[in-house]
Design a protein around this motif. Structure first.
Motif, PDB file in Angstrom:
ATOM      1  N   ILE A 203     -10.485  10.615 -11.380  1.00 43.04           N
ATOM      2  CA  ILE A 203      -9.917   9.374 -10.558  1.00 43.04           C
ATOM      3  C   ILE A 203      -9.363   9.969  -9.345  1.00 43.04           C
ATOM      4  O   ILE A 203      -8.207  10.508  -9.333  1.00 43.04           O
ATOM      5  CB  ILE A 203      -8.816   8.643 -11.361  1.00 43.04           C
ATOM      6  N   THR A 204     -10.087   9.400  -8.161  1.00 45.88           N
ATOM      7  CA  THR A 204      -9.518   9.780  -6.725  1.00 45.88           C
ATOM      8  C   THR A 204      -8.699   8.659  -6.199  1.00 45.88           C
ATOM      9  O   THR A 204      -8.157   8.856  -5.240  1.00 45.88           O
ATOM     10  CB  THR A 204     -10.589  10.220  -5.928  1.00 45.88           C
ATOM     11  N   SER A 205      -8.650   7.489  -6.744  1.00 44.56           N
ATOM     12  CA  SER A 205      -7.608   6.434  -6.349  1.00 44.56           C
ATOM     13  C   SER A 205      -7.663   5.500  -7.487  1.00 44.56           C
ATOM     14  O   SER A 205      -8.051   5.333  -8.775  1.00 44.56           O
ATOM     15  CB  SER A 205      -8.640   5.679  -5.127  1.00 44.56           C
ATOM     16  N   ARG A 206      -6.398   4.512  -7.237  1.00 43.67           N
ATOM     17  CA  ARG A 206      -6.218   3.669  -8.305  1.00 43.67           C
ATOM     18  C   ARG A 206      -6.159   2.214  -7.488  1.00 43.67           C
ATOM     19  O   ARG A 206      -5.629   2.081  -6.445  1.00 43.67           O
ATOM     20  CB  ARG A 206      -4.985   3.996  -9.021  1.00 43.67           C
ATOM     21  N   LEU A 219      -4.104  -7.658 -11.695  1.00 41.08           N
ATOM     22  CA  LEU A 219      -2.623  -8.231 -12.233  1.00 41.08           C
ATOM     23  C   LEU A 219      -1.887  -6.936 -12.489  1.00 41.08           C
ATOM     24  O   LEU A 219      -0.851  -6.896 -12.314  1.00 41.08           O
ATOM     25  CB  LEU A 219      -3.004  -9.250 -13.468  1.00 41.08           C
ATOM     26  N   LEU A 220      -2.665  -6.019 -12.902  1.00 40.21           N
ATOM     27  CA  LEU A 220      -1.911  -4.625 -13.287  1.00 40.21           C
ATOM     28  C   LEU A 220      -1.439  -3.769 -11.955  1.00 40.21           C
ATOM     29  O   LEU A 220      -0.331  -3.404 -12.039  1.00 40.21           O
ATOM     30  CB  LEU A 220      -2.720  -3.866 -14.280  1.00 40.21           C
ATOM     31  N   THR A 221      -2.323  -3.924 -11.023  1.00 41.34           N
ATOM     32  CA  THR A 221      -2.198  -3.024  -9.902  1.00 41.34           C
ATOM     33  C   THR A 221      -1.933  -3.690  -8.574  1.00 41.34           C
ATOM     34  O   THR A 221      -1.453  -3.204  -7.550  1.00 41.34           O
ATOM     35  CB  THR A 221      -3.230  -2.249  -9.514  1.00 41.34           C
ATOM     36  N   LYS A 222      -1.490  -5.196  -8.847  1.00 42.19           N
ATOM     37  CA  LYS A 222      -1.019  -6.155  -7.814  1.00 42.19           C
ATOM     38  C   LYS A 222      -1.972  -6.069  -6.586  1.00 42.19           C
ATOM     39  O   LYS A 222      -1.474  -6.379  -5.565  1.00 42.19           O
ATOM     40  CB  LYS A 222       0.332  -5.639  -7.411  1.00 42.19           C
ATOM     41  N   ARG A 223      -3.407  -5.683  -6.656  1.00 43.81           N
ATOM     42  CA  ARG A 223      -4.421  -5.718  -5.819  1.00 43.81           C
ATOM     43  C   ARG A 223      -3.823  -4.702  -4.585  1.00 43.81           C
ATOM     44  O   ARG A 223      -4.295  -4.759  -3.741  1.00 43.81           O
ATOM     45  CB  ARG A 223      -4.486  -6.944  -4.984  1.00 43.81           C
ATOM     46  N   THR A 224      -3.318  -3.484  -5.298  1.00 46.41           N
ATOM     47  CA  THR A 224      -2.978  -2.456  -4.207  1.00 46.41           C
ATOM     48  C   THR A 224      -4.198  -1.671  -4.548  1.00 46.41           C
ATOM     49  O   THR A 224      -4.843  -1.393  -5.342  1.00 46.41           O
ATOM     50  CB  THR A 224      -1.711  -1.661  -4.541  1.00 46.41           C
ATOM     51  N   TYR A 225      -4.132  -0.624  -3.270  1.00 40.79           N
ATOM     52  CA  TYR A 225      -5.373   0.392  -3.425  1.00 40.79           C
ATOM     53  C   TYR A 225      -4.678   1.656  -2.711  1.00 40.79           C
ATOM     54  O   TYR A 225      -4.171   1.803  -1.807  1.00 40.79           O
ATOM     55  CB  TYR A 225      -6.316   0.004  -2.319  1.00 40.79           C
ATOM     56  N   ARG A 226      -4.546   2.702  -3.950  1.00 40.35           N
ATOM     57  CA  ARG A 226      -3.674   3.910  -3.396  1.00 40.35           C
ATOM     58  C   ARG A 226      -4.842   5.217  -3.595  1.00 40.35           C
ATOM     59  O   ARG A 226      -5.413   5.245  -4.527  1.00 40.35           O
ATOM     60  CB  ARG A 226      -2.453   4.105  -4.281  1.00 40.35           C
ATOM     61  N   LEU A 227      -4.456   6.054  -2.640  1.00 45.44           N
ATOM     62  CA  LEU A 227      -5.324   7.246  -2.718  1.00 45.44           C
ATOM     63  C   LEU A 227      -4.677   8.633  -3.034  1.00 45.44           C
ATOM     64  O   LEU A 227      -3.325   8.620  -2.621  1.00 45.44           O
ATOM     65  CB  LEU A 227      -6.105   7.356  -1.397  1.00 45.44           C
ATOM     66  N   ARG A 228      -5.193   9.498  -3.768  1.00 48.00           N
ATOM     67  CA  ARG A 228      -4.976  10.850  -3.945  1.00 48.00           C
ATOM     68  C   ARG A 228      -5.527  11.569  -2.568  1.00 48.00           C
ATOM     69  O   ARG A 228      -6.467  10.966  -1.915  1.00 48.00           O
ATOM     70  CB  ARG A 228      -5.583  11.502  -5.116  1.00 48.00           C
ATOM     71  N   SER A 229      -4.269  12.559  -2.340  1.00 44.94           N
ATOM     72  CA  SER A 229      -4.976  13.348  -1.173  1.00 44.94           C
ATOM     73  C   SER A 229      -6.199  14.233  -1.512  1.00 44.94           C
ATOM     74  O   SER A 229      -6.499  14.405  -2.622  1.00 44.94           O
ATOM     75  CB  SER A 229      -3.872  14.334  -0.871  1.00 44.94           C
ATOM     76  N   ILE A 230      -7.111  14.514  -0.397  1.00 45.66           N
ATOM     77  CA  ILE A 230      -8.147  15.295  -0.740  1.00 45.66           C
ATOM     78  C   ILE A 230      -7.721  16.663  -1.285  1.00 45.66           C
ATOM     79  O   ILE A 230      -8.474  17.195  -2.499  1.00 45.66           O
ATOM     80  CB  ILE A 230      -8.917  15.666   0.579  1.00 45.66           C
TER      81      ILE A 230
END
Length: 478
Positions: A203-206, A219-230
């Motif tokens: 998983i590289t993002s959530r 609903l679980l992530t509140k429509r957020t988009y978060r990235l892991r660093s490369i």
């Protein structure tokens, strides 16, 4: 302390019917992340994972052997009864064990679990930090009242719901999944997605910033988009290569390629490290975030399959479900994918609210008109927390207090029960027939058959493809 994390028994035969033998069997990713987080912050705790999908040992024997202080169970909607039964077995063995339930269903309907005398607490949302705090409080005999993101029994019958936890933006602070706790070689994907013999999953993002009416993840992530660093992503891939010798990688993000600049940079790093010669990879993305530049970079970096959620071939229905794409966008993007040489796999939904039979057939014909390599036609299924769930209740298709959770299946056409939901004027039996025929006839077309023949590079490939085709035909005719 001794902790046991459990993926409860999953009746894949009930959920997928005749396709059960070729269904996906994925590792419990959420449990793997939680286990790794606990190991990082509490290295003296003994942590084990029991995945009933692949575990050969009897669950009760494992309980007798470990005598865990805490048991955490992950719960999807189709696993409510299995989760409750697992909790019952735990309490019968050792009543003072703290039983915690998490996962999508527990997060959205904690009362379904806490109404049982065998469940003590529910973790809502992403579980790493919350689970650690709960376990620490239990160890120190402290109350749960100050822990964000939990629901628990407060007294004899009352249920307390603490405020939601603030979603963590720093994904790099989470260690890579504790893969050493599960038999990774026992997991599998469906034959139509198989492009290698040794599978890795990352998983590289959530999260996902979009608003589709059939999806509960927003609903679980509140429509957020978060990235892991490369660098963090690369470190995990290197672990897979060194310890598991993978030759296929599944990027299991909800929506890959939302951030174009980061996607291009990640692809460049794959090329720089020579990954295309070591493994091919798969990702899921929306058609409106893909363009020729991104797709060319993904192909150069070793991407072999892109999975697309296209959902419908009718613009009215796409607008209704808040997909926020057009049929023109879909056709253009699929044609570019075909042009750059990446295989495309698309999912479509039959039986959306207000959908007529004519519109269902329009979706099927639209799918057949695209240069797709694989499809999956599913049946609209109202999962808790979605707008589709609310519509199904309003239209009288389901009663949330008496629903049979095991019937929430996207592949209802292959099961021995009728779909939970169907639009007004339609029938579940008609939708089952449409789903079976649409899936089979797609794969019977000569160009699709020829495409699979060209994919055969070994005896294992031949066996896998023949097995998948045999079970698809058999399940359709049955």
């Amino acid at each position: 302390m001794i902790l046991l994390l459990v993926n409860p028994p999953y009746d894949i035969n009930r959920y997928m019917g005749g396709l059960a033998k070729v269904g996906w069997v994925f590792p419990p990713v959420g449990l793997l992340y939680i286990a790794a987080y606990l190991q990082k912050h509490q290295p003296t705790w003994k942590i084990r994972i029991y995945d009933a999908q692949v575990e050969e040992r009897n669950f009760e024997e494992v309980l007798d052997e470990l005598k865990p202080d805490i048991v955490g169970i992950t719960c999807q909607s189709a696993l409510v009864y299995s989760t409750l039964d697992t909790a019952r077995v735990v309490k019968q063995k050792k009543h003072e064990t703290l039983v915690i339930v998490g996962g999508v269903h527990a997060s959205l309907r904690p009362q379904d679990l806490l109404n049982s005398e065998n469940v003590d607490l529910v973790v809502r949302g992403e579980g790493e930090e919350t689970f650690l705090e709960v376990c620490s409080a239990f160890q120190n005999q402290e109350p749960f009242a100050a822990i964000a993101g939990v629901s628990f029994k407060d007294g004899a019958a009352a249920i307390s719901h603490n405020p939601d936890r603030i979603i963590s933006a720093d994904l790099d602070s989470y260690p890579m999944p504790a893969l050493d706790l599960v038999p990774i070689e026992k997991y599998r994907i469906s034959p139509d997605m198989r492009t290698g013999s040794r599978l890795g999953l990352i998983i590289t993002s959530r999260g996902c910033p979009y608003d589709c009416m059939f999806c509960a993840n927003k609903l679980l992530t509140k429509r957020t988009y978060r990235l892991r660093s490369i660098p963090c992503v690369i470190e995990e891939i290197e672990y897979y290569l060194e310890h598991h010798r993978i030759n296929q990688l599944m990027i299991f993000d909800d929506n890959f390629a939302v951030d174009k600049k980061r996607t291009l940079a990640l692809c460049d790093e794959f090329v720089r490290r020579g990954y295309p010669a070591k493994f091919n990879w798969w990702a899921e993305a929306r058609v409106d975030v893909l363009d020729e530049e991104i797709l060319t970079a993904m192909k150069r970096a070793g991407c072999s399959i892109i999975s697309l959620g296209l959902e419908s071939g009718n613009q009215r229905l796409l607008d209704l479900i808040k997909k926020n794409i057009t049929l023109e966008q879909t056709r253009k993007t699929v044609e570019i994918i075909h042009k750059v040489g990446i295989k495309s796999r698309a999912s479509f939904i039959l039986g959306l609210p207000t959908e007529t039979r004519k519109e269902s057939l329009q979706t099927i014909r639209f799918a057949y008109s695209l240069p797709l390599d694989q499809v999956r036609f599913s049946i609209a299924t109202p999962f808790p927390g979605t707008e589709l769930w609310d519509i199904a209740i309003q239209e009288g298709c389901l009663d949330p207090d008496s629903i049979d959770w095991t019937k929430l299946s996207l592949m209802g056409g292959y099961t021995d029960f009728l779909p939970v939901y169907h639009p007004a004027g339609r029938s579940g039996r008609e939708l089952k027939q449409l789903q079976r025929r649409a899936n089979l006839f797609f794969f019977l077309r000569p160009k699709i058959v020829w495409g699979y023949i060209n994919r055969i590079k070994s005896v294992d490939d031949l066996f896998s493809i023949c097995k998948g085709f045999f079970h698809l035909v058999r399940a359709t005719l049955k």
